[in-house]
Enzyme design. Structure first.
Site, PDB file in Angstrom:
ATOM      1  N   ASP A  47      25.748  59.809 -22.464  1.00 17.53           N
ATOM      2  CA  ASP A  47      25.230  58.046 -22.231  1.00 17.53           C
ATOM      3  C   ASP A  47      26.691  57.629 -21.675  1.00 17.53           C
ATOM      4  O   ASP A  47      27.465  57.759 -22.559  1.00 17.53           O
ATOM      5  CB  ASP A  47      24.515  57.169 -23.268  1.00 17.53           C
ATOM      6  N   ASP A  49      27.062  53.163 -21.818  1.00 19.61           N
ATOM      7  CA  ASP A  49      26.645  52.008 -22.334  1.00 19.61           C
ATOM      8  C   ASP A  49      26.684  52.318 -23.931  1.00 19.61           C
ATOM      9  O   ASP A  49      25.731  53.266 -24.553  1.00 19.61           O
ATOM     10  CB  ASP A  49      26.283  51.120 -21.702  1.00 19.61           C
ATOM     11  N   ASP A 222      24.583  56.568 -27.692  1.00 21.06           N
ATOM     12  CA  ASP A 222      24.585  55.535 -28.833  1.00 21.06           C
ATOM     13  C   ASP A 222      22.909  54.510 -29.207  1.00 21.06           C
ATOM     14  O   ASP A 222      23.270  54.382 -30.118  1.00 21.06           O
ATOM     15  CB  ASP A 222      25.700  54.098 -28.322  1.00 21.06           C
TER      16      ASP A 222
END
Length: 295
Positions: A47, A49, A222
């Site tokens: 991922d 961001d 996250d």
């Protein structure tokens, strides 16, 4: 069980997620040098961001485009609010997702793919490069050194996702596919944003195409929104995790890495679940930009 009126909306959301995932996999490009990796059946999926990059890549992109007069202050405020709500609350309500989908990339309507790619290079240098987490980049490099392919998986436009992957020396990227006709963006998406379940669909489709064994693959994120993707692979890892993902990772024995300072990590835990806080931060940025322009 939901009402009969709710079921078609859920089904449509699932269909759009499936289309988004399949479109992302189809649009993914492989660097020629890594077409025949030493470990052809294993790969890593990251991922972007707050995993690879501090903050939201789509917001950094929007801010850069705003500075280049792509759209108005009012447009930016609306985009900032939707980003904050979507990011911090993680709501999967079909109406909200549809609204976010319809406005997420509307600001590039009428512009060309070439224009976005060229400006994207500038925006990466000025707003993204210094926000890359060194620890996450080192993890990605470790996979590359082991002869594995490394893919970014992000809600950012595929053109920007590919740019980030290329600048970091990675294999490729899976990103949101914006519709364009004759090289000009229409302002519509192909399916949905590459978010949540759509990421898992994209990874699965890419694995089938590239002959990957997902049990031998790794995934990093996250956010608990990415649990569908993380649960696909044999080696999931939570990076800078939100509280929900941290709890889930601990209970399932997953690896956890946190590259934030203690203060930043604590603040992130307080912010999760507060859309108002996220919108306020975005609003502050907008007000500063307006003051600068007014002199």
């Amino acid at each position: 069980m939901g009402s009969s009126a709710e079921r078609p909306r859920r089904l449509n959301l699932q269909q759009r997620s499936k289309l988004a995932g399949e479109a992302a996999a189809a649009a993914a490009e492989v660097e020629t040098a890594l077409a025949q990796p030493a470990d052809p059946h294993a790969a890593a999926f990251f991922d972007v961001d707050n995993t690879v990059m501090q903050g939201a890549s789509i917001f950094h992109l929007a801010r850069g485009l705003y500075r280049r007069d792509f759209f108005t202050t009012r447009d930016l405020i609306g985009a900032a609010w939707k980003q904050a709500y979507f990011r911090f609350v993680g709501v999967e309500d079909p109406e909200h997702v549809a609204e976010a989908r319809n406005s997420a990339l509307a600001f590039i309507a009428g512009h060309t793919v070439q224009e976005l790619e060229e400006i994207g290079e500038e925006i990466f240098d000025e707003a993204m490069a210094h926000r890359i987490w060194p620890g996450t980049r080192a993890l990605a490099q470790l996979h590359l050194d082991q002869g594995q392919r490394v893919w970014l998986v992000t809600a950012a436009p595929i053109e920007i996702a590919n740019l980030i992957a290329r600048r970091l020396g990675l294999t490729g990227a899976l990103g949101t596919v914006a519709e364009h006709v004759d090289g000009v963006y229409t302002g519509r998406l192909v399916g949905d944003m590459l978010h949540g379940p759509a990421k898992a669909i994209a990874v699965q489709a890419l694995a089938e195409r590239e002959g990957l064994d997902l049990a031998a693959c790794s995934a990093y994120s996250d956010s608990a929104n990415d649990l569908p993707m993380l649960s696909l692979v044999g080696d999931p890892c939570a990076i800078n995790p939100d509280p929900k993902l941290r709890s889930y990772a601990r209970s399932h024995g997953w690896r956890i890495r946190d590259y934030r300072t203690g203060r930043k990590a604590a603040r992130a835990g307080l912010v999760v679940g507060s859309a108002a806080t996220g919108a306020a931060v975005a609003g502050t940025f907008v007000r500063r930009q307006v003051k600068k322009r007014l002199g």
